[in-house]
Write a protein that holds these residues in place. Sequence first.
Motif, PDB file in Angstrom:
ATOM      1  N   CYS A 100       0.739  -1.340   0.010  1.00 31.54           N
ATOM      2  CA  CYS A 100      -0.010  -0.093   0.048  1.00 31.54           C
ATOM      3  C   CYS A 100       0.791   1.110  -0.045  1.00 31.54           C
ATOM      4  CB  CYS A 100      -0.866   0.142   1.215  1.00 31.54           C
ATOM      5  SG  CYS A 100      -2.369   1.115   1.011  1.00 31.54           S
TER       6      CYS A 100
ATOM      7  N   ASP B 110      -5.660   7.601   6.054  1.00 31.54           N
ATOM      8  CA  ASP B 110      -5.399   6.901   4.844  1.00 31.54           C
ATOM      9  C   ASP B 110      -5.027   5.420   4.944  1.00 31.54           C
ATOM     10  OD1 ASP B 110      -6.235   9.005   3.044  1.00 31.54           O
ATOM     11  OD2 ASP B 110      -4.363   9.633   2.842  1.00 31.54           O
TER      12      ASP B 110
ATOM     13  N   ILE C  46      -7.250   2.647   5.176  1.00 34.95           N
ATOM     14  CA  ILE C  46      -8.163   2.100   3.939  1.00 34.95           C
ATOM     15  C   ILE C  46      -7.191   0.924   3.473  1.00 34.95           C
ATOM     16  CG2 ILE C  46      -8.186   2.463   1.540  1.00 34.95           C
ATOM     17  CD1 ILE C  46     -10.303   3.973   3.212  1.00 34.95           C
ATOM     18  N   CYS C  47      -5.798   0.858   3.857  1.00 37.11           N
ATOM     19  CA  CYS C  47      -4.904   0.030   3.546  1.00 37.11           C
ATOM     20  C   CYS C  47      -5.307  -1.259   4.353  1.00 37.11           C
ATOM     21  CB  CYS C  47      -3.605   0.351   3.757  1.00 37.11           C
ATOM     22  SG  CYS C  47      -2.684   1.759   2.734  1.00 37.11           S
TER      23      CYS C  47
ATOM     24  N   SER D 190      -3.114   4.978  -1.429  1.00 34.07           N
ATOM     25  CA  SER D 190      -4.087   5.678  -0.427  1.00 34.07           C
ATOM     26  C   SER D 190      -3.289   6.885   0.203  1.00 34.07           C
ATOM     27  CB  SER D 190      -4.459   4.597   0.462  1.00 34.07           C
ATOM     28  OG  SER D 190      -5.219   5.185   1.641  1.00 34.07           O
TER      29      SER D 190
ATOM     30  N   ASN E 100     -12.485   9.585  -0.237  1.00 34.51           N
ATOM     31  CA  ASN E 100     -12.487   9.235   1.086  1.00 34.51           C
ATOM     32  C   ASN E 100     -12.478  10.720   2.028  1.00 34.51           C
ATOM     33  OD1 ASN E 100      -9.819   9.531   0.647  1.00 34.51           O
ATOM     34  ND2 ASN E 100      -9.269   8.158   2.507  1.00 34.51           N
TER      35      ASN E 100
ATOM     36  N   PRO F 230      -8.408   6.845  -2.549  1.00 32.21           N
ATOM     37  CA  PRO F 230      -7.591   5.601  -3.076  1.00 32.21           C
ATOM     38  C   PRO F 230      -7.778   5.257  -4.571  1.00 32.21           C
ATOM     39  CG  PRO F 230      -9.415   4.768  -1.851  1.00 32.21           C
ATOM     40  CD  PRO F 230      -9.681   6.172  -1.621  1.00 32.21           C
TER      41      PRO F 230
ATOM     42  N   LEU G 196     -14.314   0.625   0.620  1.00 27.10           N
ATOM     43  CA  LEU G 196     -14.443   1.955   1.118  1.00 27.10           C
ATOM     44  C   LEU G 196     -16.203   2.332   1.346  1.00 27.10           C
ATOM     45  CD1 LEU G 196     -13.787   5.079   1.531  1.00 27.10           C
ATOM     46  CD2 LEU G 196     -13.592   5.227  -0.935  1.00 27.10           C
TER      47      LEU G 196
END
Length: 338
Positions: free
Chosen positions: A36, A58, A61-62, A99, A120, A226, A243
């Motif tokens: 990521c 961020d 998200i990963c 991301s 996001n 992302p 997401l």
Amino acid sequence: MTKLALLGALAATGLTAGIASASTLDDVKARGTLNCGVNSGLVGFATPDANGNWTGFDVAICKAVAAAVLGDASKVTYVPVSSQNRFTALSSGEIDLLSRNTTWTFSRDVDLKLDFAGVNYYDGQGFMVRKDLGVTSAKELDGATVCIQTGTTTELNLADYFKANGMTYNPVSVDTNSEGEQQFLAGACDAYTTDASGLAATRAAFANPGDYIILPEIISKEPLGPSVRHGDNQWGDIVRWTLNALIAAEEYGITSTNADELASSSENPEIRRILGTEGDLGKMFGLDAEWAKRAIKAGGNYGEIFAATIGESTPIGLARGLNAQWTQGGLLYAPPFR
């Protein structure tokens, strides 16, 4: 073989080759970790601690994607990327997912062939100055020296804004946010410009954040989100709907702590579909039924992630604003899970 048959055979061969080539999902599963791409260091969004453990808005998200795909939010290899090399890292396959507070634009989507999985964080470009400069509006920056990261949308926005307002400026180009911070604190520029969320994160890391102000003008639209490589629709769908699952979870009251309970007790069909106890959505893109539940449990729903990383109770101190749910006057809106 006739010419028509030959062309058909070649087309079928090409199609078969495309299908047979390894997908990003296959690569990630075989590797056992998600690569990521994240910011090299932006407080609240992506920062490592002394032990190399990454946290941030961020970063979440990963972790959510890793949980959905690999069943473990910790199975992420974080790859710090700069504003200049982030797209190359993605297109070359060095990373599976970007991301990194990146703006969704036409040219990045179409020309650079990135697929954005959604937004996001709805942001906009702003300016930060020292309070003792005595400036209260961006329109008072005529002739100012401005620090700006290269390879970003902020360069073009800055030029457009000053031209439209009949002003001039002297740019000081920096490669990273940390360099921009250093130059700004050293007095090399009168103002620092980037996404307003980035300014808030940068100011929060200062020794005396109260000595600096973020000017009220927002001069652009910066929908951050992302992105993945163009052409792998399955992988794009996985990231997009992960997401969406985080956003929908907040709307329906699914949290990191009650997801298991709601999976078995809720009578709401949408909640049951999200959590995998009704329907078979995961199978549609190669995952099991509980992919979204794992993603939500990894770090919470969108609201939990926001509050813990960049919200008003954190040093970053960001209000939800446009990033509130659509039911609360914001722009967050997940398509139906059905």
